[in-house]
Design a protein around this motif. Structure first.
Motif, PDB file in Angstrom:
ATOM      1  N   GLU A   1     -24.664 -21.953  14.942  1.00  0.00           N
ATOM      2  CA  GLU A   1     -25.704 -22.225  15.942  1.00  0.00           C
ATOM      3  C   GLU A   1     -26.416 -20.935  16.361  1.00  0.00           C
ATOM      4  O   GLU A   1     -27.647 -20.898  16.463  1.00  0.00           O
ATOM      5  CB  GLU A   1     -25.064 -22.891  17.166  1.00  0.00           C
ATOM      6  CG  GLU A   1     -26.043 -23.271  18.236  1.00  0.00           C
ATOM      7  CD  GLU A   1     -25.344 -23.925  19.417  1.00  0.00           C
ATOM      8  OE1 GLU A   1     -25.905 -23.851  20.515  1.00  0.00           O
ATOM      9  OE2 GLU A   1     -24.254 -24.499  19.229  1.00  0.00           O
TER      10      GLU A   1
ATOM     11  N   ASP B   1     -20.019 -22.274  16.229  1.00  0.00           N
ATOM     12  CA  ASP B   1     -20.730 -21.436  17.206  1.00  0.00           C
ATOM     13  C   ASP B   1     -21.571 -20.393  16.498  1.00  0.00           C
ATOM     14  O   ASP B   1     -22.726 -20.153  16.857  1.00  0.00           O
ATOM     15  CB  ASP B   1     -19.732 -20.754  18.149  1.00  0.00           C
ATOM     16  CG  ASP B   1     -18.975 -21.747  19.008  1.00  0.00           C
ATOM     17  OD1 ASP B   1     -19.483 -22.872  19.196  1.00  0.00           O
ATOM     18  OD2 ASP B   1     -17.888 -21.387  19.488  1.00  0.00           O
ATOM     19  N   TRP B   2     -20.994 -19.749  15.482  1.00  0.00           N
ATOM     20  CA  TRP B   2     -21.749 -18.735  14.740  1.00  0.00           C
ATOM     21  C   TRP B   2     -22.928 -19.354  13.996  1.00  0.00           C
ATOM     22  O   TRP B   2     -23.988 -18.750  13.879  1.00  0.00           O
ATOM     23  CB  TRP B   2     -20.830 -18.004  13.765  1.00  0.00           C
ATOM     24  CG  TRP B   2     -20.031 -16.949  14.439  1.00  0.00           C
ATOM     25  CD1 TRP B   2     -18.710 -16.977  14.735  1.00  0.00           C
ATOM     26  CD2 TRP B   2     -20.525 -15.710  14.942  1.00  0.00           C
ATOM     27  NE1 TRP B   2     -18.335 -15.842  15.385  1.00  0.00           N
ATOM     28  CE2 TRP B   2     -19.432 -15.031  15.525  1.00  0.00           C
ATOM     29  CE3 TRP B   2     -21.763 -15.106  14.964  1.00  0.00           C
ATOM     30  CZ2 TRP B   2     -19.545 -13.786  16.107  1.00  0.00           C
ATOM     31  CZ3 TRP B   2     -21.876 -13.864  15.540  1.00  0.00           C
ATOM     32  CH2 TRP B   2     -20.781 -13.222  16.104  1.00  0.00           C
TER      33      TRP B   2
ATOM     34  N   SER C   1     -13.844 -17.036  18.198  1.00  0.00           N
ATOM     35  CA  SER C   1     -15.132 -17.592  17.794  1.00  0.00           C
ATOM     36  C   SER C   1     -14.918 -18.665  16.735  1.00  0.00           C
ATOM     37  O   SER C   1     -14.078 -18.549  15.858  1.00  0.00           O
ATOM     38  CB  SER C   1     -16.030 -16.486  17.261  1.00  0.00           C
ATOM     39  OG  SER C   1     -15.427 -15.891  16.139  1.00  0.00           O
TER      40      SER C   1
END
Length: 164
Positions: free
Chosen positions: A86, A83-84, A79
């Motif tokens: 978002e 991404d986290w 990850s």
């Protein structure tokens, strides 16, 4: 006396068994061992395979500035912080919208709202043994009582809010 004889005979048999000698093996009449077809051992084969595998692996090492296939696979399944970020932003927006909708529906009209008492039978909950038919109390008065208290509480809140 008979028992003593048996014991002596048993002991004699045991002595004979332990005193055996194998004189036939002492002579030099051994046949030579048959020729064996020896091959490379498993360790040798594994060593050669590891060496050749290393040479093949070095052929696929990326040039300077390129990203290796292994690292791209690792990056694909790990990850990333963006991404986290978002995901967290979307979750926050969804929670804000849900709270707005709930506030809208909860405060629309308090006069005609039905107050659901979880289960009024809890006031008279007990074991159902030895109760004759028709002897359970009617709990409509309790439901109406709590509904009226709720309406009074809502009116008090509305007056306090209007005064601010």
């Amino acid at each position: 006396m008979f028992a003593a004889r048996q014991r002596v005979a048993c002991a004699a048999r045991q002595l004979q068994r332990t005193a055996r000698t194998y004189a036939s093996d002492a002579h030099a009449h051994h046949k030579p061992a048959a020729p064996v077809n020896e091959s490379f051992g498993t360790g040798s084969i594994i060593t050669v395979a590891v060496f050749l595998g290393g040479v093949v692996l070095l052929q696929f090492v990326p040039k300077e500035g390129e990203k290796s296939t292994i690292l791209s696979l690792i990056d694909k399944y790990t990850s990333q912080a963006k991404d986290w970020e978002e995901i967290n932003t979307l979750h926050t927006k969804a929670a804000q919208q849900a709270s707005f909708d709930r506030n809208l529906f909860e405060n629309a009209s308090n006069k005609h709202r039905y107050v659901d008492v979880a289960y009024p039978e809890a006031i008279q909950s007990h074991a159902p043994r030895n109760i004759q038919a028709g002897h359970l109390n009617n709990m409509d008065w309790a439901v109406e009582h709590f509904r009226q208290e709720h309406l009074k509480d809502e009116e008090r809140k509305a007056i306090a809010l209007a005064q601010k």
